[in-house]
Design an enzyme around this catalytic site. Structure first.
Site, PDB file in Angstrom:
ATOM      1  N   ALA A  58      64.893  40.529  36.982  1.00 49.46           N
ATOM      2  CA  ALA A  58      65.417  39.425  36.173  1.00 49.46           C
ATOM      3  C   ALA A  58      66.416  39.903  35.132  1.00 49.46           C
ATOM      4  O   ALA A  58      67.338  39.171  34.759  1.00 49.46           O
ATOM      5  CB  ALA A  58      64.261  38.696  35.497  1.00 49.46           C
ATOM      6  N   ALA A  82      60.721  36.031  38.842  1.00 54.13           N
ATOM      7  CA  ALA A  82      59.386  35.905  38.253  1.00 54.13           C
ATOM      8  C   ALA A  82      59.189  37.040  37.266  1.00 54.13           C
ATOM      9  O   ALA A  82      59.241  38.211  37.650  1.00 54.13           O
ATOM     10  CB  ALA A  82      58.322  35.957  39.342  1.00 54.13           C
ATOM     11  N   VAL A  83      59.008  36.678  36.020  1.00 49.99           N
ATOM     12  CA  VAL A  83      58.703  37.675  34.996  1.00 49.99           C
ATOM     13  C   VAL A  83      57.250  37.438  34.581  1.00 49.99           C
ATOM     14  O   VAL A  83      56.891  36.352  34.114  1.00 49.99           O
ATOM     15  CB  VAL A  83      59.648  37.562  33.780  1.00 49.99           C
ATOM     16  CG1 VAL A  83      59.484  38.789  32.885  1.00 49.99           C
ATOM     17  CG2 VAL A  83      61.101  37.434  34.223  1.00 49.99           C
ATOM     18  N   ILE A  84      56.447  38.467  34.813  1.00 46.40           N
ATOM     19  CA  ILE A  84      54.994  38.333  34.599  1.00 46.40           C
ATOM     20  C   ILE A  84      54.581  39.254  33.461  1.00 46.40           C
ATOM     21  O   ILE A  84      54.871  40.460  33.488  1.00 46.40           O
ATOM     22  CB  ILE A  84      54.232  38.656  35.903  1.00 46.40           C
ATOM     23  CG1 ILE A  84      54.708  37.733  37.033  1.00 46.40           C
ATOM     24  CG2 ILE A  84      52.716  38.512  35.673  1.00 46.40           C
ATOM     25  CD1 ILE A  84      54.109  38.033  38.393  1.00 46.40           C
ATOM     26  N   HIS A  90      57.422  44.633  27.095  1.00 42.98           N
ATOM     27  CA  HIS A  90      58.489  44.648  28.102  1.00 42.98           C
ATOM     28  C   HIS A  90      58.850  43.229  28.561  1.00 42.98           C
ATOM     29  O   HIS A  90      60.027  42.877  28.701  1.00 42.98           O
ATOM     30  CB  HIS A  90      58.019  45.491  29.300  1.00 42.98           C
ATOM     31  CG  HIS A  90      59.103  45.853  30.260  1.00 42.98           C
ATOM     32  ND1 HIS A  90      60.104  46.748  29.959  1.00 42.98           N
ATOM     33  CD2 HIS A  90      59.351  45.448  31.523  1.00 42.98           C
ATOM     34  CE1 HIS A  90      60.910  46.873  30.989  1.00 42.98           C
ATOM     35  NE2 HIS A  90      60.473  46.092  31.947  1.00 42.98           N
ATOM     36  N   PHE A 115      67.626  27.361  35.974  1.00 44.20           N
ATOM     37  CA  PHE A 115      66.661  28.402  35.573  1.00 44.20           C
ATOM     38  C   PHE A 115      65.396  28.284  36.427  1.00 44.20           C
ATOM     39  O   PHE A 115      64.427  27.642  36.045  1.00 44.20           O
ATOM     40  CB  PHE A 115      66.342  28.226  34.084  1.00 44.20           C
ATOM     41  CG  PHE A 115      65.554  29.356  33.479  1.00 44.20           C
ATOM     42  CD1 PHE A 115      66.063  30.641  33.440  1.00 44.20           C
ATOM     43  CD2 PHE A 115      64.302  29.130  32.949  1.00 44.20           C
ATOM     44  CE1 PHE A 115      65.336  31.684  32.869  1.00 44.20           C
ATOM     45  CE2 PHE A 115      63.563  30.155  32.375  1.00 44.20           C
ATOM     46  CZ  PHE A 115      64.078  31.438  32.337  1.00 44.20           C
TER      47      PHE A 115
HETATM   48  N1  INI Z   1      61.689  42.285  36.385  1.00 40.94           N
HETATM   49  C1  INI Z   1      61.303  41.081  36.811  1.00 40.94           C
HETATM   50  O1  INI Z   1      62.081  40.377  37.473  1.00 40.94           O
HETATM   51  N2  INI Z   1      60.042  40.624  36.545  1.00 40.94           N
HETATM   52  C2  INI Z   1      59.155  41.351  35.816  1.00 40.94           C
HETATM   53  O2  INI Z   1      58.003  40.884  35.622  1.00 40.94           O
HETATM   54  C3  INI Z   1      59.547  42.620  35.336  1.00 40.94           C
HETATM   55  N3  INI Z   1      58.620  43.419  34.576  1.00 40.94           N
HETATM   56  O3  INI Z   1      57.576  42.913  34.162  1.00 40.94           O
HETATM   57  O4  INI Z   1      58.854  44.602  34.336  1.00 40.94           O
HETATM   58  C4  INI Z   1      60.848  43.078  35.647  1.00 40.94           C
HETATM   59  N4  INI Z   1      61.259  44.279  35.232  1.00 40.94           N
HETATM   60  C5  INI Z   1      62.415  44.943  35.778  1.00 40.94           C
HETATM   61  C6  INI Z   1      63.695  44.542  35.068  1.00 40.94           C
HETATM   62  O5  INI Z   1      64.074  43.219  35.384  1.00 40.94           O
HETATM   63  C7  INI Z   1      64.850  45.462  35.481  1.00 40.94           C
HETATM   64  O6  INI Z   1      65.077  45.344  36.865  1.00 40.94           O
HETATM   65  C8  INI Z   1      64.599  46.933  35.136  1.00 40.94           C
HETATM   66  O7  INI Z   1      64.181  47.079  33.793  1.00 40.94           O
HETATM   67  C9  INI Z   1      65.876  47.765  35.351  1.00 40.94           C
HETATM   68  O8  INI Z   1      66.923  47.313  34.487  1.00 40.94           O
END
Ligand code: INI
Length: 155
Positions: A58, A82-84, A90, A115
């Site tokens: 994301a 999906a951001v969990i 983080h 969105f």
């Molecule tokens: N990316 C997501 O899409 N969802 C998540 O839940 C998530 N968590 O929790 O870490 C997540 N992390 C990766 C981030 O989007 C980047 O791809 C990564 O940090 C590299 O820039």
């Protein structure tokens, strides 16, 4: 007489839709994408009007959404992810960057950005919103895109 302008759920001219889908949590995002494609097709959007760009997570969505929206090739761009929440801050960084970046892409370009990114506390909440008891947020995003395209065409 009051003039009311609102979007229709039926498009009278073909629509070009960009979808930006993240690979992170792909088990969830794949279900959002299926729901989104199903709803777009059932609202008359043709497959050759749909382009899907995949991003790692994301956090990477805004730059791709912004470029697609600015290209002039799409009537709307739908972000699916999906951001969990985990046990560290983080989540807040990823979800915040993503949502602010997507809002900026829409206001910078005038192209509707939808969105369809889940921001949830648990995997269970994500599953509920990816085609089970709380519906499919990807399908909802598709319908929102149709409505926004129609609305903007009527302004
Ligand atoms: N990316 C997501 O899409 N969802 C998540 O839940 C998530 N968590 O929790 O870490 C997540 N992390 C990766 C981030 O989007 C980047 O791809 C990564 O940090 C590299 O820039």
């Amino acid at each position: 007489m009051i003039t009311i302008i609102e979007g229709s759920m039926i498009l009278t001219a073909p629509a070009r839709i960009g979808i930006v889908a993240s690979r992170f949590n792909h088990f969830i995002v794949d279900a959002l994408e299926s729901g989104c494609l199903d709803a777009l097709r059932r609202h008359g959007v043709k497959d050759d009007g749909i382009t899907i760009a995949r991003v790692p997570g994301a956090f990477e969505m805004p730059v791709v959404v912004q470029k697609m929206a600015a290209s002039g090739k799409y009537d709307a761009v739908i972000a699916l992810g999906a951001v969990i929440r985990g046990s560290t801050p983080h989540f807040d960084h990823v979800a915040g960057v993503c949502s602010r970046g997507l809002a900026s892409a829409a206001s910078d370009t005038g192209v509707p950005v939808i969105f369809g990114v889940l921001t949830v506390d648990s995997i269970e909440q994500a599953i509920e919103r990816a085609g089970t008891k709380a519906g499919n947020k990807g399908a909802e995003a598709a319908v929102t895109a149709i409505e926004m395209i129609s609305l903007l065409r009527g302004l």
